[in-house]
Design an enzyme around this catalytic site. Structure first.
Site, PDB file in Angstrom:
ATOM      1  N   THR A  12       0.812  -1.220   0.000  1.00  0.00           N
ATOM      2  CA  THR A  12       0.000   0.000   0.000  1.00  0.00           C
ATOM      3  C   THR A  12       0.843   1.266   0.000  1.00  0.00           C
ATOM      4  OG1 THR A  12      -1.783  -1.100   1.181  1.00  0.00           O
ATOM      5  CG2 THR A  12      -1.688   1.281   1.392  1.00  0.00           C
ATOM      6  N   SER A  54       1.224  -7.580  -1.350  1.00  0.00           N
ATOM      7  CA  SER A  54       1.966  -8.658  -0.680  1.00  0.00           C
ATOM      8  C   SER A  54       1.139  -9.921  -0.499  1.00  0.00           C
ATOM      9  CB  SER A  54       2.528  -8.183   0.650  1.00  0.00           C
ATOM     10  OG  SER A  54       1.530  -8.139   1.636  1.00  0.00           O
ATOM     11  N   SER A  55      -0.158  -9.862  -0.777  1.00  0.00           N
ATOM     12  CA  SER A  55      -0.951 -11.097  -0.731  1.00  0.00           C
ATOM     13  C   SER A  55      -0.467 -12.060  -1.821  1.00  0.00           C
ATOM     14  CB  SER A  55      -2.438 -10.784  -0.907  1.00  0.00           C
ATOM     15  OG  SER A  55      -2.641 -10.065  -2.105  1.00  0.00           O
ATOM     16  N   THR A  85       1.511  -4.935   4.018  1.00  0.00           N
ATOM     17  CA  THR A  85       1.297  -5.385   5.398  1.00  0.00           C
ATOM     18  C   THR A  85       0.687  -6.777   5.473  1.00  0.00           C
ATOM     19  OG1 THR A  85      -0.860  -4.297   5.479  1.00  0.00           O
ATOM     20  CG2 THR A  85       1.035  -3.045   6.295  1.00  0.00           C
ATOM     21  N   ASP A  86      -0.054  -7.190   4.421  1.00  0.00           N
ATOM     22  CA  ASP A  86      -0.818  -8.447   4.535  1.00  0.00           C
ATOM     23  C   ASP A  86       0.065  -9.634   4.914  1.00  0.00           C
ATOM     24  OD1 ASP A  86      -3.121  -7.112   3.958  1.00  0.00           O
ATOM     25  OD2 ASP A  86      -3.283  -7.807   1.885  1.00  0.00           O
ATOM     26  N   THR A 267      -1.037 -23.003  18.858  1.00  0.00           N
ATOM     27  CA  THR A 267      -2.357 -22.705  19.388  1.00  0.00           C
ATOM     28  C   THR A 267      -3.070 -21.635  18.564  1.00  0.00           C
ATOM     29  OG1 THR A 267      -3.609 -21.870  21.265  1.00  0.00           O
ATOM     30  CG2 THR A 267      -1.321 -21.137  21.084  1.00  0.00           C
TER      31      THR A 267
HETATM   32  N1  ASP Z   1      -2.821  -5.459   0.398  1.00  0.00           N
HETATM   33  C1  ASP Z   1      -1.710  -4.624   0.810  1.00  0.00           C
HETATM   34  C2  ASP Z   1      -0.445  -5.470   0.750  1.00  0.00           C
HETATM   35  O1  ASP Z   1      -0.235  -6.261   1.603  1.00  0.00           O
HETATM   36  C3  ASP Z   1      -1.961  -4.112   2.187  1.00  0.00           C
HETATM   37  C4  ASP Z   1      -0.913  -3.155   2.715  1.00  0.00           C
HETATM   38  O2  ASP Z   1       0.173  -3.014   2.212  1.00  0.00           O
HETATM   39  O3  ASP Z   1      -1.218  -2.517   3.747  1.00  0.00           O
HETATM   40  O4  ASP Z   1       0.308  -5.328  -0.181  1.00  0.00           O
END
Ligand code: ASP
Length: 331
Positions: A12, A54-55, A85-86, A267
């Site tokens: 992002t 990043s997904s 972040t993903d 867990t």
């Molecule tokens: N979908 C984005 C990614 O992981 C989310 C982000 O960067 O916050 O590339």
């Protein structure tokens, strides 16, 4: 003068609005980063040719990162990886295990809002990441996010709505960034004496994380483990590592172990650990051969399995390494 290398993979932070929604915009982030250059801080930015959400990350992307970090290790004082972040916690964990002995800071960061957004959290995240990467005694892979510095292999993405995207629920932050940075050096990993050996991941490995659910979940999971479809698995059990004594599940765990692979018992709860023997219901999995993963995160477990399997470990040797604390992933 400190020299850093910034590897920009996507996410992002460097996106901009397009008719289809947010998408990475080549060239944008390196240009915006220029404002952080100072006489005593120089950095080079490598923008990856295909910037990803990043997904979409794969072991091939991880190999590219590992190759670049290994090759440039001696030329720079520290490294920043800009990432979505993903799957940031997976990448940070993977790097933590694969770069043992690296001996220099590797700081992963990104943001919840793009830098071009007026309220972007990206500016402070990058500023903190650059500052962390300048700490010569920081010899581990960390995530800088929302004014916290977290051990990479303990961090999880726990918030997709606010700015506090990441936490390390079972480990204290390694620094807090206020007006002054509060470096918690006493928590930092000491050099482990390991010699750094560059490695590449085996991209054909089949590692999965299986989430146990009441009802048919245990049987289905057992069937999947029994068939020759996985090389390693993290099994998300209940509470302190409890699971039903379902024969299909236990047979599956034993079958994968007998093939030389391994099942790590983790867990599903966010805080706390697998403790074999706390409940009788934790014993069958352990007896079937599942390795108790203590308070390892699922992200760390997948990364640890991927790295150790890529190093060629199998059977007892693999299970013994999985149980060791290799990068600070276990309390
Ligand atoms: N979908 C984005 C990614 O992981 C989310 C982000 O960067 O916050 O590339």
């Amino acid at each position: 003068m400190t020299r850093l290398l910034v590897l920009y993979t996507g996410g992002t932070i460097g996106m901009d609005q397009t008719p289809d929604g947010l998408a990475p915009k080549p060239g944008l982030l390196p240009r915006l980063l220029e404002r952080f250059l100072k006489p005593d801080l120089q950095f080079d930015v490598v923008e990856y040719p295909s910037l990803i959400d990043s997904s979409a990350i794969t072991p091939a992307h991880w190999n590219q990162l590992l190759g670049d970090l290994s090759r440039e290790r001696d030329r720079y004082d520290g490294f920043v990886v800009i990432h979505g972040t993903d799957t940031m916690a997976y990448t940070a964990s993977l790097l933590a295990f694969a770069l043992r002995g690296f001996g220099k800071p590797v700081v992963v960061t990104g943001s919840q809002l793009p830098l071009v957004h007026p309220r972007s959290d990206g500016w402070s995240n990058i500023a903190d990441a650059l500052e962390a990467a300048c700490q010569r005694d920081l010899a581990e892979v960390v995530i800088a996010f929302d004014r916290l510095l977290l051990r990479g292999c303990r961090a999880r993405k726990l918030d997709a709505a606010g700015f506090s995207g990441f936490a390390s629920p079972n480990a204290a932050p390694l620094a807090r960034f206020g007006i002054q940075a509060d470096w918690r050096r006493e928590l930092w990993r000491k050099p482990d004496g390991d010699r750094f050996v560059p490695m590449a991941l085996d991209e054909r490995l089949r590692v999965a994380c299986l989430f146990l659910t009441p009802g048919h979940g245990a049987t289905l999971m057992g069937q999947m483990l029994a068939e020759d479809r996985l090389d390693g698995a993290a099994l998300m059990s209940y509470g302190n590592g409890n699971a039903p004594a379902e024969p299909a599940l236990l047979d599956g765990v034993a079958a994968l172990s007998a093939r030389g692979g391994a099942v790590l018992n983790l867990t599903q709860v966010t805080v706390g650990a697998v403790e074999v023997g706390a409940y009788a219901a934790s014993q069958p999995l352990a007896r079937a051969g599942a390795v108790p993963g203590a308070d390892m995160t699922p992200e760390a477990a997948v990364a640890k399995l991927t790295v150790l399997l890529s190093q060629g470990l199998r059977g007892e040797a693999l299970r013994a390494r999985l149980a060791e604390n290799l990068a600070g992933e276990i309390s």
